[in-house]
Enzyme design. Structure first.
Site, PDB file in Angstrom:
ATOM      1  CG  ASP A  74     -18.730  -0.636  55.693  1.00  0.00           C
ATOM      2  OD1 ASP A  74     -17.645  -1.072  55.266  1.00  0.00           O
ATOM      3  OD2 ASP A  74     -18.894   0.551  56.041  1.00  0.00           O
ATOM      4  CE  LYS A 131     -13.480  -0.084  52.347  1.00  0.00           C
ATOM      5  NZ  LYS A 131     -12.512   1.042  52.415  1.00  0.00           N
ATOM      6  CB  THR A 132     -20.184   2.942  51.123  1.00  0.00           C
ATOM      7  OG1 THR A 132     -19.630   2.413  52.329  1.00  0.00           O
ATOM      8  CG2 THR A 132     -21.702   2.997  51.249  1.00  0.00           C
ATOM      9  CB  THR A 138     -10.305  -1.049  56.864  1.00  0.00           C
ATOM     10  OG1 THR A 138     -10.763  -1.511  58.147  1.00  0.00           O
ATOM     11  CG2 THR A 138     -11.281  -0.001  56.345  1.00  0.00           C
ATOM     12  NE  ARG A 175     -15.950   8.167  54.572  1.00  0.00           N
ATOM     13  CZ  ARG A 175     -15.802   6.928  55.035  1.00  0.00           C
ATOM     14  NH1 ARG A 175     -15.136   6.708  56.153  1.00  0.00           N
ATOM     15  NH2 ARG A 175     -16.309   5.906  54.383  1.00  0.00           N
TER      16      ARG A 175
END
Length: 340
Positions: A113, A68-69, A162, A221
């Site tokens: 975020d 997402k980032t 999330t 990640r």
């Protein structure tokens, strides 16, 4: 700005954070996976550029570690503009929001975020900023209070969460586009690992890539973090090329099994299977038994265990499934009084 989120697997340090920036895709073409989201974003951004307008606000939701980032960075890069980053936990007062919004330029991207952590007061400050690009400031108190309205630059808010269910309906409705990021396929994770290995100048065999990909919890990640730890293991032992055997040895040392489970995952399953006879058992009891926070178990470990079919939630609590029992070596349903 570094944004913290729950993660599993080996912990990251300053060097890892620098490497994460190095591995981050710089174009949509380099970004592997999430094809539907990428295509929709291309259309949204492309249409806005043709109309010479600021794109509508974008909401990205889904499990942590899925990119997402990175997408927020790519949106800004696609628009050839700046990105300002913050998090829901950092915006505690209306003044915090005002300081950030008034510091933006026309066309900038603001990335928030963990947006579900915004308190309702802050949400209400952001509403007019999102809709009319105006900031309402209240001066004074009580009957003497006055509202001052400040014009803001036209910006695009990209928010990531999330837990989309924790966002209020009025807040969600103000996003023109909403996209859910999905877990990655093993093939996509292998492609990501191959790209990362090339950027890190790591020689690695295809079988080793496959082995790491299977343990990556379907999450880029985690995949990149495991690759860096396997690379460290190879370098310390004077190994030039990472083979499947080397990858297995490194992952075994990290206590990460072929399904991507680490020791805490297995402790949760063993606790349910043995201490609580397979369940059902409440989250608080599990947390106390394995010495982990309830939120960490619920947000970090449970989703992946459920995705694998090792754990299930019922109205009475958590239960371990037949597959979960077999994975930890407790395969006799009669021992647990269950037949899942």
């Amino acid at each position: 700005m570094n944004v913290k989120s729950p993660q599993t697997g080996p912990q990251t340090g300053p060097d890892d954070q620098v490497l994460d920036l190095t591995l981050r895709p710089r174009t949509f073409d380099e970004y592997i996976g999430q094809e539907k989201t990428k295509e929709n974003l291309r259309i949204v951004l492309g249409a806005a550029k043709k109309r010479n307008e600021t794109p509508e606000h974008v909401l990205l939701h889904g499990p942590s570690g899925l990119g997402k980032t990175t997408l927020a960075y790519l949106i800004a890069r696609e628009l050839n503009t700046n990105v300002r980053m913050t998090s829901g936990t950092a915006l505690e007062k209306a003044g915090d929001v005002g300081s950030i919004l008034t510091g933006l330029q026309d066309g900038d991207v603001l990335f928030i975020d963990e947006v579900h952590r915004l308190n309702k007061t802050i949400e209400e400050v952001i509403y007019p900023a999102m809709e009319n690009f105006k900031l309402d400031i209240v001066i004074g108190k009580g009957n003497a209070a006055k509202t001052l309205q400040i014009d803001l630059p036209r910006f695009t808010l990209v928010a990531a969460t999330t837990k989309i269910s924790m966002l209020s309906a009025p807040f969600r409705s103000r996003f023109g586009s909403s996209f859910r990021l999905e877990y990655y396929t093993p093939e996509e994770i292998e492609r990501i690992l191959a790209r990362s290995a090339s950027l890190l100048s790591v020689a690695i065999e295809p079988q080793a890539l496959s082995r790491i990909a299977r343990s990556a919890r379907a999450t880029p990640r985690v995949a990149n973090r495991l690759l860096k730890r396997v690379r460290d293991y190879a370098q310390v032992n004077g190994i030039d090329t990472i083979t499947n055997t080397v990858a297995q040895a490194a992952l075994q040392l990290l206590e990460v099994d072929p399904q991507g489970l680490e020791e805490t995952d297995r402790r949760i399953l063993r606790a349910i299977a043995t201490t609580f006879s397979g369940g059902p058992v409440g989250l608080k009891s599990i947390a106390a038994t394995v010495a982990e926070e309830e939120a960490t178990i619920e947000d970090v470990y449970e989703p992946y265990l459920m995705r694998l079919g090792f754990l299930a939630r019922t109205t009475k609590g958590r239960v371990i499934t037949k597959a979960g029992r077999e994975h930890i070596g407790v395969s006799d349903p009669d021992t647990l009084g269950l037949d899942f």
